[in-house]
Scaffold this motif. Structure first.
Motif, mmCIF file in Angstrom:
data_model
loop_
_atom_site.group_PDB
_atom_site.id
_atom_site.type_symbol
_atom_site.label_atom_id
_atom_site.label_comp_id
_atom_site.label_asym_id
_atom_site.label_seq_id
_atom_site.Cartn_x
_atom_site.Cartn_y
_atom_site.Cartn_z
ATOM 1 N N ASP A 1 0.811 -1.270 -0.105
ATOM 2 C CA ASP A 1 0.010 -0.154 0.080
ATOM 3 C C ASP A 1 0.958 1.203 0.148
ATOM 4 N N ARG A 2 0.486 2.211 -0.922
ATOM 5 C CA ARG A 2 1.130 3.414 -0.684
ATOM 6 C C ARG A 2 0.784 4.376 0.496
ATOM 7 N N GLU A 3 1.793 4.749 1.485
ATOM 8 C CA GLU A 3 1.709 5.642 2.325
ATOM 9 C C GLU A 3 0.814 6.982 1.843
ATOM 10 N N ARG A 4 -0.007 7.284 2.792
ATOM 11 C CA ARG A 4 -1.039 8.545 2.483
ATOM 12 C C ARG A 4 -0.768 9.488 3.901
ATOM 13 N N THR A 5 -0.909 10.652 3.328
ATOM 14 C CA THR A 5 -0.949 11.823 4.073
ATOM 15 C C THR A 5 -2.197 12.290 4.528
#
Length: 82
Positions: free
Chosen positions: A67-71
């Motif tokens: 999963d891509r990190e999200r901000t």
């Protein structure tokens, strides 16, 4: 004439087989992952990788999820409710 800019690394969080954690992490490093955090007991790790190498991480044997990190940005506590 300048060369086209390459996209920078993206943050990712991975779930891997905890019984093979060390082996899978080494394979991920070979696939281009720079590891920034490890949680071997639960089988997760985080890191950065070039955008064009994300799919290569998914293909590593023992990887369950990438999963891509999200901000997430929240307004300050004294901001009006929206």
């Amino acid at each position: 004439m300048s060369e086209p800019s390459r996209p920078g690394p993206v943050g990712v969080v991975l779930a891997v087989d905890p019984d093979r954690f060390t082996e899978v992490v080494e394979a991920l490093r070979r696939a281009g992952l720079t590891v920034t955090g490890e949680q071997p007991v639960v089988g997760t790790l985080s890191g950065t990788v070039a955008e064009d190498r994300v799919e290569a991480l998914r293909a590593v044997d023992g990887v369950d999820a990438v999963d891509r990190e999200r901000t997430v940005r929240l307004p300050p506590p004294d901001a009006p409710v929206q």
